[in-house]
Scaffold this active site. Structure first.
Site, PDB file in Angstrom:
ATOM      1  N   SER A   1      41.155  -5.480   1.235  1.00 19.24           N
ATOM      2  CA  SER A   1      40.610  -6.704   0.279  1.00 19.24           C
ATOM      3  C   SER A   1      41.701  -7.457  -0.280  1.00 19.24           C
ATOM      4  CB  SER A   1      40.177  -5.920  -1.215  1.00 19.24           C
ATOM      5  OG  SER A   1      39.067  -4.934  -0.942  1.00 19.24           O
TER       6      SER A   1
ATOM      7  N   HIS B   1      34.914 -10.203   2.660  1.00 18.24           N
ATOM      8  CA  HIS B   1      35.583  -9.692   3.838  1.00 18.24           C
ATOM      9  C   HIS B   1      34.877 -10.321   4.971  1.00 18.24           C
ATOM     10  CE1 HIS B   1      37.181  -5.683   2.653  1.00 18.24           C
ATOM     11  NE2 HIS B   1      36.428  -5.900   1.458  1.00 18.24           N
TER      12      HIS B   1
ATOM     13  N   HIS C   1      33.327   0.026   5.500  1.00 14.66           N
ATOM     14  CA  HIS C   1      33.725   1.016   4.621  1.00 14.66           C
ATOM     15  C   HIS C   1      32.413   2.251   4.716  1.00 14.66           C
ATOM     16  CE1 HIS C   1      35.832  -2.423   3.154  1.00 14.66           C
ATOM     17  NE2 HIS C   1      36.374  -1.359   2.603  1.00 14.66           N
TER      18      HIS C   1
ATOM     19  N   TYR D   1      31.216   3.441   2.200  1.00 12.08           N
ATOM     20  CA  TYR D   1      30.058   3.238   1.044  1.00 12.08           C
ATOM     21  C   TYR D   1      29.193   2.122   1.520  1.00 12.08           C
ATOM     22  CZ  TYR D   1      32.996  -0.961  -0.061  1.00 12.08           C
ATOM     23  OH  TYR D   1      33.921  -2.030  -0.089  1.00 12.08           O
ATOM     24  N   GLU D   2      29.485   1.429   2.593  1.00 10.39           N
ATOM     25  CA  GLU D   2      28.415   0.319   3.110  1.00 10.39           C
ATOM     26  C   GLU D   2      27.158   0.807   3.641  1.00 10.39           C
ATOM     27  OE1 GLU D   2      30.168  -3.488   4.565  1.00 10.39           O
ATOM     28  OE2 GLU D   2      31.789  -2.168   4.661  1.00 10.39           O
TER      29      GLU D   2
ATOM     30  N   ALA E   1      43.545  -2.054  -0.732  1.00 10.31           N
ATOM     31  CA  ALA E   1      43.573  -2.157  -2.260  1.00 10.31           C
ATOM     32  C   ALA E   1      43.256  -0.946  -2.937  1.00 10.31           C
ATOM     33  CB  ALA E   1      42.503  -3.092  -3.048  1.00 10.31           C
TER      34      ALA E   1
ATOM     35  N   MET F   1      38.967   3.780  -1.137  1.00 11.45           N
ATOM     36  CA  MET F   1      37.675   3.908  -0.434  1.00 11.45           C
ATOM     37  C   MET F   1      37.509   3.451   0.907  1.00 11.45           C
ATOM     38  SD  MET F   1      35.155   2.008  -3.345  1.00 11.45           S
ATOM     39  CE  MET F   1      35.390   2.225  -5.224  1.00 11.45           C
ATOM     40  N   SER F   2      38.886   3.581   1.455  1.00 16.33           N
ATOM     41  CA  SER F   2      39.051   3.145   2.775  1.00 16.33           C
ATOM     42  C   SER F   2      39.992   4.066   3.656  1.00 16.33           C
ATOM     43  CB  SER F   2      39.178   1.877   3.001  1.00 16.33           C
ATOM     44  OG  SER F   2      40.547   1.452   2.566  1.00 16.33           O
TER      45      SER F   2
ATOM     46  N   ASN G   1      44.849  -2.195  -9.655  1.00 16.98           N
ATOM     47  CA  ASN G   1      44.481  -1.832 -10.968  1.00 16.98           C
ATOM     48  C   ASN G   1      44.819  -0.291 -11.426  1.00 16.98           C
ATOM     49  OD1 ASN G   1      42.326  -1.329  -8.992  1.00 16.98           O
ATOM     50  ND2 ASN G   1      41.825   0.243 -10.308  1.00 16.98           N
TER      51      ASN G   1
ATOM     52  N   HIS H   1      35.755  -5.386 -10.109  1.00 17.17           N
ATOM     53  CA  HIS H   1      36.104  -5.793  -8.732  1.00 17.17           C
ATOM     54  C   HIS H   1      37.159  -7.050  -8.849  1.00 17.17           C
ATOM     55  CE1 HIS H   1      36.384  -5.857  -4.477  1.00 17.17           C
ATOM     56  NE2 HIS H   1      35.849  -7.277  -4.556  1.00 17.17           N
TER      57      HIS H   1
HETATM   58  N1  HPA Z   1      39.333   3.196  -7.080  1.00 19.97           N
HETATM   59  C1  HPA Z   1      38.751   3.049  -5.683  1.00 19.97           C
HETATM   60  N2  HPA Z   1      39.123   2.025  -5.059  1.00 19.97           N
HETATM   61  C2  HPA Z   1      39.996   1.029  -5.407  1.00 19.97           C
HETATM   62  C3  HPA Z   1      40.250   0.970  -6.825  1.00 19.97           C
HETATM   63  C4  HPA Z   1      39.941   1.980  -7.644  1.00 19.97           C
HETATM   64  O1  HPA Z   1      40.274   2.130  -8.704  1.00 19.97           O
HETATM   65  N3  HPA Z   1      41.001  -0.304  -6.779  1.00 19.97           N
HETATM   66  C5  HPA Z   1      40.827  -0.821  -5.551  1.00 19.97           C
HETATM   67  N4  HPA Z   1      40.247  -0.160  -4.945  1.00 19.97           N
END
Ligand code: HPA
Length: 278
Positions: A31, A62, A84, A86-87, A114, A212-213, A236, A248
């Site tokens: 990302s 993406h 991903h 989650y997709e 990220a 998540m990846s 973050n 996001h």
């Molecule tokens: N959690 C999961 N995936 C992420 C996060 C998070 O805080 N930030 C960026 N991708």
């Protein structure tokens, strides 16, 4: 059609577009990092949906395409956009492109993402070299029949993040005066961000970052004995650390803020990538 036949068809299609060029490093842009593909010279661009059997990306922001060309004197195959879990893709689908890379003769893999920062001594915008990962979710891309021609049924994960590449990365960062962290990445499936309790759990478990990846790709790469490096942009503080909700937009904003530094580091590592890790 079985997996190896599908992979052969994907490989043949890509190879045809490459007209003899031989990529040696696979690069997956997470990302906010997608623009790095613009630094690739003489690119051959292939949309995912043109490649037989390739999954197609659904996430806004993406792009779904391969950009193959020269970066820092190396021929790289860059995935602008990844798949991903989650997709809704299976883990096998998530790692399909990594397997295509291996079929193309690529041995080096550069994973970026990220991630949320779990380590309370660190801050958003920090870059973290992935030293190891934790995957507590039950699924695994190698679950099911083992594709024997790709790798062994049971395989080592202690070298999943190549130690020599980690050293190269640390030295490169030092020489460029880019501060980097080194830590453990823990996979959560998403798309929900973690709860505050899950983040506390991750910290107790030994994680420095959550995301998540990356983990499925690193597992499939280990299976095929590729040499992998992973870097997280900690976009973050993970859930519950600060008294504010996650979103996001913050992930994208931080990605945007550090993308220059991140790209500089990625390029320098590619430039210094050891011959014996190709
Ligand atoms: N959690 C999961 N995936 C992420 C996060 C998070 O805080 N930030 C960026 N991708």
């Amino acid at each position: 059609m079985n997996l190896m036949e599908m992979l052969s068809e994907s490989k043949a299609y890509i190879e045809k577009q490459l007209e003899g060029r031989k990529p040696v490093i696979g690069l997956i842009l997470g990302s906010g990092l997608g623009e790095m593909a613009d630094a690739i010279s003489n690119p051959v661009v292939i949309d995912y949906h043109d490649i037989p059997h390739f999954p197609v990306s659904t996430v806004p922001g993406h792009k779904g395409r391969l950009v193959i060309g020269e970066l820092e004197g190396r021929t790289v195959l860059c995935m602008q956009g990844r798949f991903h879990y989650y997709e809704g893709y299976s883990m096998q689908e998530v790692v399909y492109p990594i397997r295509v890379m291996r079929m193309l003769g690529i041995n080096g893999l550069f994973l970026t993402n990220a991630a949320g920062c779990v380590n309370t001594s660190w801050k958003p915008g920090d870059l973290m070299l992935i030293a190891d990962h934790i995957k507590l979710i039950a699924d695994n891309p190698l679950r099911g029949e083992n594709p024997d021609s790709l790798g062994d049924r049971f395989f080592d994960m202690t070298q999943a993040y190549d130690k020599a590449l980690l050293s190269v990365a640390e030295k490169a960062a030092e020489d460029l005066s880019i501060p980097v962290r080194k830590g453990v990445y823990m996979l959560f499936t998403g798309p929900s961000f973690e709860t505050a309790a899950e983040v506390r759990f991750a910290r107790i478990a030994g994680a420095d970052a959550v995301g998540m990846s990356t983990v499925p790709e690193a597992i499939a790469a280990s299976h095929m004995r590729m040499h992998t490096i992973g870097i997280s942009c900690l976009t973050n503080m993970a859930a519950g650390i600060l008294d504010q909700p996650l979103n996001h937009e913050e992930v994208l904003e931080t990605g945007e803020r550090v993308k220059r530094t991140f790209s500089a580091l990625v390029k320098e590592i590619i430039r210094r990538w050891p011959e014996d890790r190709l």
